[in-house]
Design a protein around this motif. Structure first.
Motif, PDB file in Angstrom:
ATOM      1  N   CYS A 101     -22.287  25.939   3.161  1.00  0.00           N
ATOM      2  CA  CYS A 101     -22.287  24.597   2.607  1.00  0.00           C
ATOM      3  C   CYS A 101     -23.656  24.154   2.956  1.00  0.00           C
ATOM      4  O   CYS A 101     -24.145  24.200   4.106  1.00  0.00           O
ATOM      5  CB  CYS A 101     -21.380  23.687   3.152  1.00  0.00           C
ATOM      6  N   PRO A 141     -14.852  22.689  -7.727  1.00  0.00           N
ATOM      7  CA  PRO A 141     -15.488  23.747  -7.010  1.00  0.00           C
ATOM      8  C   PRO A 141     -13.993  24.608  -6.622  1.00  0.00           C
ATOM      9  O   PRO A 141     -14.317  25.717  -6.667  1.00  0.00           O
ATOM     10  CB  PRO A 141     -15.600  23.142  -5.618  1.00  0.00           C
ATOM     11  N   LEU A 166     -14.852  19.153   0.904  1.00  0.00           N
ATOM     12  CA  LEU A 166     -15.594  20.094   0.545  1.00  0.00           C
ATOM     13  C   LEU A 166     -16.220  21.031   1.634  1.00  0.00           C
ATOM     14  O   LEU A 166     -16.115  22.489   1.793  1.00  0.00           O
ATOM     15  CB  LEU A 166     -16.794  19.888  -0.383  1.00  0.00           C
ATOM     16  N   THR A 196     -23.398  24.697 -10.814  1.00  0.00           N
ATOM     17  CA  THR A 196     -22.933  23.741 -11.534  1.00  0.00           C
ATOM     18  C   THR A 196     -23.717  22.417 -11.329  1.00  0.00           C
ATOM     19  O   THR A 196     -24.509  22.214 -10.364  1.00  0.00           O
ATOM     20  CB  THR A 196     -21.572  23.062 -11.104  1.00  0.00           C
ATOM     21  N   ASN A 227     -21.713  25.616  -1.233  1.00  0.00           N
ATOM     22  CA  ASN A 227     -21.085  24.188  -1.515  1.00  0.00           C
ATOM     23  C   ASN A 227     -22.095  23.345  -1.195  1.00  0.00           C
ATOM     24  O   ASN A 227     -22.770  23.020  -0.202  1.00  0.00           O
ATOM     25  CB  ASN A 227     -19.743  23.933  -0.831  1.00  0.00           C
ATOM     26  N   ASN A 282     -21.500  25.029  -5.839  1.00  0.00           N
ATOM     27  CA  ASN A 282     -20.756  23.951  -6.406  1.00  0.00           C
ATOM     28  C   ASN A 282     -21.774  22.747  -5.935  1.00  0.00           C
ATOM     29  O   ASN A 282     -21.680  22.250  -4.899  1.00  0.00           O
ATOM     30  CB  ASN A 282     -19.522  24.002  -5.552  1.00  0.00           C
ATOM     31  N   THR A 325     -15.097  25.012   2.851  1.00  0.00           N
ATOM     32  CA  THR A 325     -16.115  25.676   3.143  1.00  0.00           C
ATOM     33  C   THR A 325     -15.671  26.841   4.396  1.00  0.00           C
ATOM     34  O   THR A 325     -15.682  28.099   4.280  1.00  0.00           O
ATOM     35  CB  THR A 325     -17.440  25.022   3.455  1.00  0.00           C
TER      36      THR A 325
END
Ligand SMILES: NC(=O)c1ccc[n+]([C@@H]2O[C@H](COP(=O)([O-])OP(=O)(O)OC[C@H]3O[C@@H](n4cnc5c(N)ncnc54)[C@H](OP(=O)(O)O)[C@@H]3O)[C@@H](O)[C@H]2O)c1
Length: 251
Positions: free
Chosen positions: A175, A111, A155, A8, A132, A82, A159
């Motif tokens: 991440c 996400p 986020l 993304t 992420n 993400n 994770t």
């Protein structure tokens, strides 16, 4: 067939560099972002290894659409990066309810529901990985960045939570938390880029801002088969920024 990765925010900056890196290692790419033109430009640079989906990942039906279109095109999903995010800065009282909700819709709900919708496919993969993209701001409170930073802290929590929950399915979740990198995102909140960049670089022990490839390299490491025993990590790729400034260390 090659592994298939969804990235993304792939039309610029870190997402574009990550997509190029994954394509160079033989993955098929699905590039997601709001504007079609930058996605098509990145897609054209991938040597035929890409498809594009132009939508706002913060819209409620967007994650399911990304998964449906990816499966219709490639029939499998192995990797999710993400990376798309938004940032607005200001003091606590400056944020509207709408801004708050947009930050959480794009940076957290996007996400969250993308990975949820991808789970049946990820479970079928022999080598599934989620990466992420957080931020050093997720660990270092910085005046003005509280709303964005709180979404990145969320986020990072997700994770670790996903890594635990999905380990039974052999889906790895990690991440990357970048420090300041020269990308178009800074122009979305700063009216004085030169001053912003000088302030950002001053906070980095290794003495420079990052390059998109500094981050893309770690996205690939965490997707690579060699990382098959690595999950639940937040990797700080930030020139040492999380160490703090020497003058702030006290002692
Ligand atoms: N650059 C830094 O200093 C830095 C530091 C730490 C963390 N990060 C993180 O790195 C990631 C990438 O940022 P970047 O620096 O590479 O900035 P960027 O070049 O502005 O990339 C962000 C991308 O996300 C897309 N995007 C934004 N909102 C979206 C939405 N609602 N739905 C779908 N796509 C959307 C944008 O394309 P469209 O506008 O076409 O949608 C853009 O291509 C972000 O998660 C950011 O928080 C960046």
């Amino acid at each position: 067939m090659s592994r298939v990765a969804i990235v993304t925010g792939a039309g610029s900056g870190i997402g574009a560099a990550a997509a190029r890196r994954l394509a160079a290692h033989g993955l098929e790419l699905v590039l997601v972002g709001r504007r079609a033109d930058p996605l098509e430009a990145v897609c054209a640079s991938l040597g035929g290894r890409g498809a594009t989906i132009a939508l706002d990942i913060g819209e409620p039906d967007a994650p399911a659409r990304v998964i449906e279109e990816t499966l219709a095109r490639f029939g499998r999903i192995d990797v999710i990066v993400n990376n798309a995010a938004m940032i607005e800065t200001g003091p606590l009282e400056s944020f509207s309810r709408d801004s708050f909700e947009r930050h959480y819709a794009v940076n957290v709900a996007g996400p969250f529901f993308l990975v949820a919708a991808a789970l049946p496919s990820l479970r079928e993969s022999d080598d599934a990985a989620v990466v992420n993209i957080s931020s050093s701001v997720g660990s270092i409170p910085k005046p003005g960045n509280m709303l964005y930073g709180s979404t990145k802290a969320a986020l990072e929590y997700l994770t670790r939570a996903w890594a635990y929950e999905l380990a039974a399915d052999r889906i790895r979740v990690n991440c990357v938390a970048p420090g300041p990198v020269d990308t178009p995102i800074h122009a979305t909140y700063s009216d004085d880029l030169a001053a912003t960049y000088a302030d950002l670089a001053r906070r980095i022990p290794l003495g420079r801002m990052g390059h998109v490839d500094d981050i893309a390299a770690w996205v690939w490491f965490l997707v690579a088969p060699e990382s098959r025993w690595t999950t639940g990590n937040v990797i700080h790729v930030d020139g040492g920024q999380v160490l703090g400034l020497p003058e702030a260390a006290g002692g």
